[in-house]
Design a protein around this motif. Structure first.
Motif, mmCIF file in Angstrom:
data_model
loop_
_atom_site.group_PDB
_atom_site.id
_atom_site.type_symbol
_atom_site.label_atom_id
_atom_site.label_comp_id
_atom_site.label_asym_id
_atom_site.label_seq_id
_atom_site.Cartn_x
_atom_site.Cartn_y
_atom_site.Cartn_z
ATOM 1 N N GLY A 143 0.813 -1.207 0.000
ATOM 2 C CA GLY A 143 0.000 0.000 0.000
ATOM 3 C C GLY A 143 0.846 1.256 0.000
ATOM 4 O O GLY A 143 1.847 1.343 0.717
ATOM 5 N N SER A 145 -0.710 4.397 0.405
ATOM 6 C CA SER A 145 -1.494 5.474 1.006
ATOM 7 C C SER A 145 -0.647 6.211 2.034
ATOM 8 O O SER A 145 0.366 5.699 2.527
ATOM 9 C CB SER A 145 -2.742 4.904 1.685
ATOM 10 N N ARG A 315 -7.771 3.295 4.426
ATOM 11 C CA ARG A 315 -6.785 3.365 3.332
ATOM 12 C C ARG A 315 -7.329 2.640 2.103
ATOM 13 O O ARG A 315 -6.697 1.747 1.552
ATOM 14 C CB ARG A 315 -5.448 2.792 3.778
ATOM 15 N N ASP A 318 -5.510 1.691 -1.139
ATOM 16 C CA ASP A 318 -4.581 0.556 -1.194
ATOM 17 C C ASP A 318 -5.254 -0.736 -1.639
ATOM 18 O O ASP A 318 -4.563 -1.725 -1.915
ATOM 19 C CB ASP A 318 -3.954 0.313 0.189
ATOM 20 N N LEU A 322 -3.434 -4.147 -3.016
ATOM 21 C CA LEU A 322 -3.511 -5.300 -2.131
ATOM 22 C C LEU A 322 -4.182 -6.481 -2.827
ATOM 23 O O LEU A 322 -3.725 -7.623 -2.726
ATOM 24 C CB LEU A 322 -4.308 -4.938 -0.873
#
Length: 463
Positions: A143, A145, A315, A318, A322
Motif C-alpha cells: 500500500g 497510502s 486506506r 490501497d 492489495l
C-alpha cells in the motif's frame, strides 16, 4: 582495525570500574566520567560507538545526555543505567530515545549481550543498512497510502532501538506482520522471532509455556522444557492478544520484563534472558486498565511506544494494489492463472468497509477465485454484503435497536441507510430462524463469513 569506543557516565566509582573492566575485556576502548559536564566535554572531543549513562548525576540527569547525543550524534546508541526495580526511570529513558537499559546491580552476561546488539546496530546505521532501506518493505507491507507510508516510517524508527512496542489495531489489519518487520529490520534480525497467541494457551499451562519447567516439577513433566522467553533469546518475543493474559500471569510477565530474567517451574536459579518484547491486541488496553482487567504497571511497561495500524477502510486507495498482490499469491499457491478483477468488482471492493480488514479481503478473493468462471472476477463473485458496499468512506449512522420500523422510501432525507439496514436486518433474522439460530449456518445461507455476520449482529443490535 581501530577499537570501538564506549563512553560510561556514572557518579559511582564502582560502576565505572566494573563497566571499564568488562568492556575492556571485549576489546573496547572505554572513557568513564562522573558528571554531565565531563560527559559534554568528552562528546565534544570525540565520537563514540556506544554510551552508558546513569539516570541521576550530580549536576543533571541522564535524559540530558540522551537528548544531546540524539541531536549531535544520532547514530550512537545510548543505554540507561537504572536503580534496581526502577521501572519508571527505564520507561522514561526509552521514551526519550534510549536504546535499552541495564539495572543495578549489573548482570555481566546481560551487559555483554546488550553491548553486542548495540554495536551491531551502530555499525548497520553507519553503513546505511537496517531499517532505513525503503525497498525492504515493498513485497511485504502493501500500500502507498499516506497512512501506510507513515506506518513504514514508524517501523524504521522503532527498529533502531530496543524499547517495548505496543501494536494497536483491529483484527485482521496485520499486527503480526508489523511486528515481524520491526524485528527483521533491526539488529536482532539474526535472532529468533517467537510469536505467541496469549489467548490460545490454557491458563494452567501459561507459566510453563512462558518460562519452562524442570523434569519432575509437576505431574507429566517428564523432561526439562525451555519456555518461550528462552526460545526467543537474542531475538524478539511477540505477545499477540496480550489482553487475554490472566492477572496472575500478568504479574509474572511484568517481573520477567523488568528483571530480564526468568525462573523455570521447579528451577532454583533465575535465567538471564536477552529478549525484545513486542505486543499487540485488538482490544482497548487503556479501557481494560480502568476496568481492573489489566495491570496498569504492565500496561506502562509494554506500552513504551504505541504503533497504530490503520484499518483497511481508512486506506481504501490501497485496496487495488492489495488485491493484485493477494491474487498473485493465490495463483502461486494453487497453481492456476492470476485472477483479474472487473471494473465493477474493483469498484465494489473499494466501496466495502471491510470489518475484517486485510484478512477478510484475502478470504473474499479466495472465495471469489473458487466461484468465478475462468479467471475474471465480477462483482457478483465477491458476494459482498449489501449493507457496507457503499461509496461513502464514513460509517453509517447507528440504527435504532429493537424491531425495525416501517422502511422509509429509498432516497428520503436520511432514510437510505435505514432502509438498507432494515432490509439487511430482516434477511439476517430470517436466516437465523431458518438455521435454528446456528450462526455458522446462517452466515453460509447469507453468503458471508461468520466474522462478518458477528459484526453485523453487533452493528444492527440483533441479540
Amino acid at each position: 582495525m581501530t577499537a570501538q569506543t564506549v563512553l560510561v557516565i556514572d557518579d559511582e566509582r564502582d560502576i565505572r570500574e566494573l563497566l571499564t573492566i568488562t568492556l575492556g575485556r571485549m576489546d573496547l576502548q572505554v572513557d568513564a566520567v562522573g558528571t554531565v559536564a565531563d560527559a559534554r566535554r568528552a562528546l565534544a572531543e570525540r565520537t563514540y560507538d556506544l554510551c552508558f549513562t546513569d539516570m541521576r548525576l550530580p549536576d543533571g540527569n541522564g535524559q540530558e545526555i540522551i537528548e544531546l547525543i540524539a541531536e549531535t550524534c544520532p547514530d550512537t546508541p545510548v543505554a540507561m543505567i537504572t536503580a534496581y526495580g526502577n521501572v519508571d526511570a527505564a520507561v522514561t529513558a526509552l521514551k526519550a530515545g534510549a536504546f535499552d537499559f541495564v539495572s543495578k546491580p549489573v548482570d555481566i552476561q546481560m551487559l555483554r549481550g546488550l553491548v553486542r546488539t548495540a554495536l551491531r546496530l551502530a555499525e548497520e546505521k553507519r553503513n546505511g543498512g537496517g531499517a532505513t532501506k525503503a525497498g525492504d518493505f515493498g513485497s511485504r507491507l502493501i500500500g502507498d497510502s499516506a497512512a501506510m507510508q507513515q506506518v513504514r516510517t514508524t517501523i524504521a524508527k522503532l527498529a533502531r532501538n530496543q524499547a517495548p512496542v505496543y501494536i494497536a489495531g483491529e483484527s485482521g489489519v496485520g499486527k503480526e506482520l508489523v511486528a515481524r518487520l520491526i524485528h527483521e529490520q533491526g539488529p536482532r534480525a539474526a535472532g529468533p522471532f517467537i510469536p505467541v497467541n496469549c489467548g490460545a494457551i490454557p491458563s494452567e499451562l501459561m507459566e510453563s509455556e512462558f518460562f519452562g519447567h524442570r523434569k519432575g516439577s509437576f505431574t507429566g513433566a517428564g523432561a526439562d522444557k525451555e519456555g518461550l522467553f528462552q526460545a526467543a533469546q537474542g531475538g524478539t518475543l511477540f505477545l499477540d492478544e496480550v489482553a487475554e493474559l490472566p492477572l496472575h500471569m500478568q504479574v509474572k510477565l511484568l517481573r520477567a520484563i523488568q528483571e530480564k530474567a526468568v525462573r523455570a517451574i521447579g528451577g532454583r536459579d533465575e535465567i538471564p534472558v536477552d529478549v525484545r518484547i513486542l505486543s499487540a491486541t485488538h482490544k482497548n488496553l487503556g479501557q481494560l486498565v480502568e476496568q481492573g482487567q489489566f495491570r496498569q504497571d504492565l500496561f506502562y511497561r509494554i506500552n513504551v511506544i504505541e504503533l497504530r495500524v490503520p484499518p483497511l477502510r481508512e486506506r481504501r486507495s490501497d485496496v487495488p494494489q492489495l488485491s493484485g498482490f493477494i491474487l498473485q499469491a493465490l495463483a502461486s499457491k494453487n497453481g492456476g492463472g492470476v485472477g483479474q478483477l472487473s471494473a465493477e468488482a474493483k469498484q465494489a471492493l473499494e466501496a466495502y468497509d471491510f470489518p475484517g480488514n486485510v484478512r477478510e479481503l484475502e478470504n473474499i478473493l479466495e472465495r471469489a477465485m473458487a466461484m468465478c468462471d475462468g479467471e475474471r472476477i465480477d462483482a457478483a463473485d465477491l458476494m459482498l454484503p449489501q449493507r457496507t458496499a457503499r461509496p461513502s468512506p464514513e460509517p453509517a449512522a447507528e440504527p435504532a435497536l429493537g424491531q425495525p420500523p416501517a422502511a422509509p422510501a429509498p432516497g428520503a432525507d436520511g432514510g437510505l441507510d435505514d432502509y438498507i439496514s432494515n432490509l439487511e436486518r430482516t434477511a439476517i433474522i430470517k436466516a437465523l430462524e431458518e438455521s435454528r439460530y446456528n450462526k455458522t449456518a446462517a452466515a453460509r445461507k447469507l453468503g458471508i463469513t461468520f466474522r462478518a455476520l458477528r459484526y453485523k449482529l453487533k452493528k444492527l443490535g440483533i441479540d
